[in-house]
Enzyme design. Structure first.
Site, PDB file in Angstrom:
ATOM      1  N   PHE A  45      10.990   0.510 -10.110  1.00 29.99           N
ATOM      2  CA  PHE A  45       9.544   0.396 -10.238  1.00 29.99           C
ATOM      3  C   PHE A  45       8.858   1.203  -9.148  1.00 29.99           C
ATOM      4  CE2 PHE A  45      10.753  -3.377  -7.757  1.00 29.99           C
ATOM      5  CZ  PHE A  45       9.870  -3.357  -6.687  1.00 29.99           C
ATOM      6  N   ARG A  81       5.799   4.051  -3.047  1.00 27.58           N
ATOM      7  CA  ARG A  81       7.151   3.540  -2.846  1.00 27.58           C
ATOM      8  C   ARG A  81       7.858   3.473  -4.188  1.00 27.58           C
ATOM      9  NH1 ARG A  81       6.877  -1.095   0.867  1.00 27.58           N
ATOM     10  NH2 ARG A  81       6.419   0.652   2.244  1.00 27.58           N
ATOM     11  N   GLU A 143       2.879  10.405   1.208  1.00 27.18           N
ATOM     12  CA  GLU A 143       4.253  10.057   1.589  1.00 27.18           C
ATOM     13  C   GLU A 143       4.877   9.191   0.501  1.00 27.18           C
ATOM     14  OE1 GLU A 143       6.173   8.683   5.675  1.00 27.18           O
ATOM     15  OE2 GLU A 143       5.379   6.966   4.572  1.00 27.18           O
ATOM     16  N   ILE A 157      10.632  -7.756   5.606  1.00 24.27           N
ATOM     17  CA  ILE A 157      10.789  -8.811   6.616  1.00 24.27           C
ATOM     18  C   ILE A 157      10.553  -8.251   8.014  1.00 24.27           C
ATOM     19  CG2 ILE A 157      12.403 -10.432   7.664  1.00 24.27           C
ATOM     20  CD1 ILE A 157      11.407 -11.232   4.852  1.00 24.27           C
TER      21      ILE A 157
END
Length: 233
Positions: A45, A81, A143, A157
């Site tokens: 994804f 991302r 980016e 995390i």
């Protein structure tokens, strides 16, 4: 050094928002093409965000970046991302992006082969992407971070803990994070070892029963803002 800032942030960031919207459509389109051809898709994804104004200002002050160099030196104002199932998928995605003619790769940083001391792993690509505006074409930097799901879990995390400790982790936390990073990468390696079996099982599940694999983009869209604004490492 006093740093001048744009007087209208919304206007300044508008081309970056447009770039994110266009790039998400194009990258998700690549995923759908693999699915249509009943092939394993290296893209699980895609998410994206424009860096919040306060984060831009903080980074400019921290790095002493002047306004006239902001768009050149801040490479992650527009950030995307791409999540992958396997480490091998990451490098396939990298090759697919290199081959595209609608964007130019200007920098690559392989933090998988060259893992950071903290344990951070990801593949970063900085691209130059042309946006069509009412004033003509504007080429801007974006980016793209490409990583597996386990790499992303660790990075999320670590990013959360960074807010608490401002990068100065206690030794015990630091060591635990490093061990966790290695454990996450061992998981990736184990999954890669049985990759063919996994892909065959997924195809049987998705297409043998006449069912589509779950498309995660819609549900994950709601979490983009809090899951993609990691600081440049």
């Amino acid at each position: 050094m006093e740093i001048a800032m744009p007087t209208d942030w919304e206007l300044f960031l508008l081309p970056y928002k447009q770039a994110i919207d266009e790039l998400k459509i194009k990258l998700r389109g690549m995923r759908k093409q693999f699915q249509r051809e009943n092939l394993h898709t290296p893209i699980e994804f895609v998410t994206g965000r424009v860096k919040p104004v306060d984060s831009i200002i903080e980074k400019m002050h921290r790095r002493q970046i002047s306004e006239d160099l902001m768009e050149q030196d801040l490479q992650d104002i527009a950030g995307l991302r791409i999540m992958c199932q396997f480490v091998e998928d990451i490098y396939q995605v990298v090759d697919l992006i290199r081959q595209r003619t609608d964007m130019e790769v200007v920098e690559e940083r392989d933090y998988i082969t060259n893992v950071k001391p903290s344990g951070y792993r990801s593949y970063h690509m900085v691209i130059r992407y042309p946006v069509q505006t009412v004033h003509g074409e504007k080429k801007l930097l974006a980016e793209i971070q490409i990583r597996t799901l386990s790499m992303n879990f660790w990075a999320t995390i670590e990013h959360s803990l960074n807010y608490k400790y401002q990068g100065a982790f206690p030794d015990e936390i630091n060591e635990r994070l490093k061990r966790a990073a290695e454990a996450a990468f061992m998981l990736d390696q184990e999954m890669s070892a049985i990759r063919e079996e996994i892909q065959e099982a997924q195809q049987l599940f998705s297409y043998g029963k006449g069912q589509q694999r779950h498309e995660p983009d819609q549900s994950l869209e709601q979490n983009e803002q809090r899951s993609t604004d990691h600081p440049t490492r």
